[in-house]
Design a protein around this motif. Structure first.
Motif, short mmCIF file in Angstrom:
data_model
loop_
_atom_site.label_atom_id
_atom_site.label_comp_id
_atom_site.label_asym_id
_atom_site.label_seq_id
_atom_site.Cartn_x
_atom_site.Cartn_y
_atom_site.Cartn_z
N LEU A 191 11.22 4.21 -10.14
CA LEU A 191 10.83 2.74 -9.94
C LEU A 191 11.51 3.19 -8.27
N GLY A 192 12.77 3.63 -8.23
CA GLY A 192 13.04 3.87 -5.97
C GLY A 192 11.51 4.42 -5.44
N GLU A 193 10.74 5.38 -6.12
CA GLU A 193 10.27 5.57 -5.71
C GLU A 193 8.51 5.10 -5.06
N LEU A 194 8.27 4.23 -6.40
CA LEU A 194 7.38 3.10 -6.55
C LEU A 194 8.25 2.27 -4.92
N ALA A 195 8.96 1.90 -5.11
CA ALA A 195 9.57 0.87 -4.42
C ALA A 195 9.40 0.95 -2.46
N THR A 196 9.13 2.53 -3.12
CA THR A 196 9.52 2.98 -1.43
C THR A 196 8.37 3.15 -1.14
N ASP A 197 6.96 3.63 -1.75
CA ASP A 197 5.43 3.86 -1.56
C ASP A 197 5.07 1.94 -1.31
N TYR A 198 5.73 1.10 -2.39
CA TYR A 198 5.18 -0.09 -2.13
C TYR A 198 5.50 -0.81 -0.43
N LEU A 199 7.02 -0.67 -0.54
CA LEU A 199 7.63 -1.47 0.47
C LEU A 199 6.57 -0.74 1.89
N LEU A 200 5.83 0.58 1.89
CA LEU A 200 5.48 1.00 2.85
C LEU A 200 4.26 0.99 3.25
N THR A 201 2.84 1.13 2.35
CA THR A 201 2.07 0.82 1.73
C THR A 201 1.11 0.15 0.83
N GLY A 202 2.33 -0.84 0.61
CA GLY A 202 1.34 -1.77 -0.26
C GLY A 202 1.13 -1.52 -1.52
N ARG A 203 0.96 -0.27 -1.76
CA ARG A 203 0.47 0.10 -3.23
C ARG A 203 1.42 0.57 -3.99
N THR A 204 1.20 1.10 -5.12
CA THR A 204 2.19 2.47 -5.75
C THR A 204 0.87 3.85 -6.45
N GLN A 205 1.49 4.70 -6.52
CA GLN A 205 0.63 5.57 -7.82
C GLN A 205 1.10 5.47 -8.79
N TYR A 206 1.09 4.21 -10.27
CA TYR A 206 0.96 3.78 -11.21
C TYR A 206 1.02 2.15 -10.97
N PRO A 207 0.58 2.37 -11.46
CA PRO A 207 0.31 0.49 -12.72
C PRO A 207 1.59 -0.34 -12.05
N ILE A 208 1.48 -1.19 -11.68
CA ILE A 208 2.93 -2.17 -11.90
C ILE A 208 2.80 -3.45 -12.26
N ASP A 209 1.32 -3.77 -12.76
CA ASP A 209 0.76 -5.33 -13.73
C ASP A 209 1.77 -5.80 -14.70
N GLU A 210 1.99 -4.92 -15.16
CA GLU A 210 3.07 -5.34 -16.68
C GLU A 210 4.41 -5.64 -16.18
#
Length: 102
Positions: free
Chosen positions: A77-96
């Motif tokens: 989740l820390g890696e996803l948050a970093t990606d999301y904040l920097l790029t607006g995307r994540t490497q895994y789906p987060i819709d759920e």
């Protein structure tokens, strides 16, 4: 309530369970020595999925919270948050995990 009655004492049985769970995920940890361990209340959602997304009316407030298996998911989740904040995307789906799910 459950929180008021929560027993946060650390036991040998609990330590062994944590080491086993960690070693199941990363076998190289099977012989680790724990220096410190503590217990605490961990809030989670009814569906036991984390909450991940922008905080409602606050467009600059990212919520990453309420995960029931913090040891296993916090780093991801820390890696996803970093990606999301920097790029607006994540490497895994987060819709759920949406903050607006019901």
């Amino acid at each position: 309530s459950d929180v008021e009655d929560y027993d946060n004492r650390v036991t040998q049985k609990g330590i062994k369970q944590v080491i086993k769970k960690a070693a199941d995920i990363l076998p190289s940890l099977k012989d680790i020595s724990l220096i410190r361990m503590w217990g605490s209340v961990t809030p989670f959602t009814d569906d036991r999925l984390p909450v991940f997304g922008w905080g409602g009316d606050l467009s600059n407030y990212l919520v990453v919270s309420s995960f029931s298996s913090s040891m296993g998911i916090a780093v991801v989740l820390g890696e996803l948050a970093t990606d999301y904040l920097l790029t607006g995307r994540t490497q895994y789906p987060i819709d759920e995990f949406s903050t607006t799910r019901s």
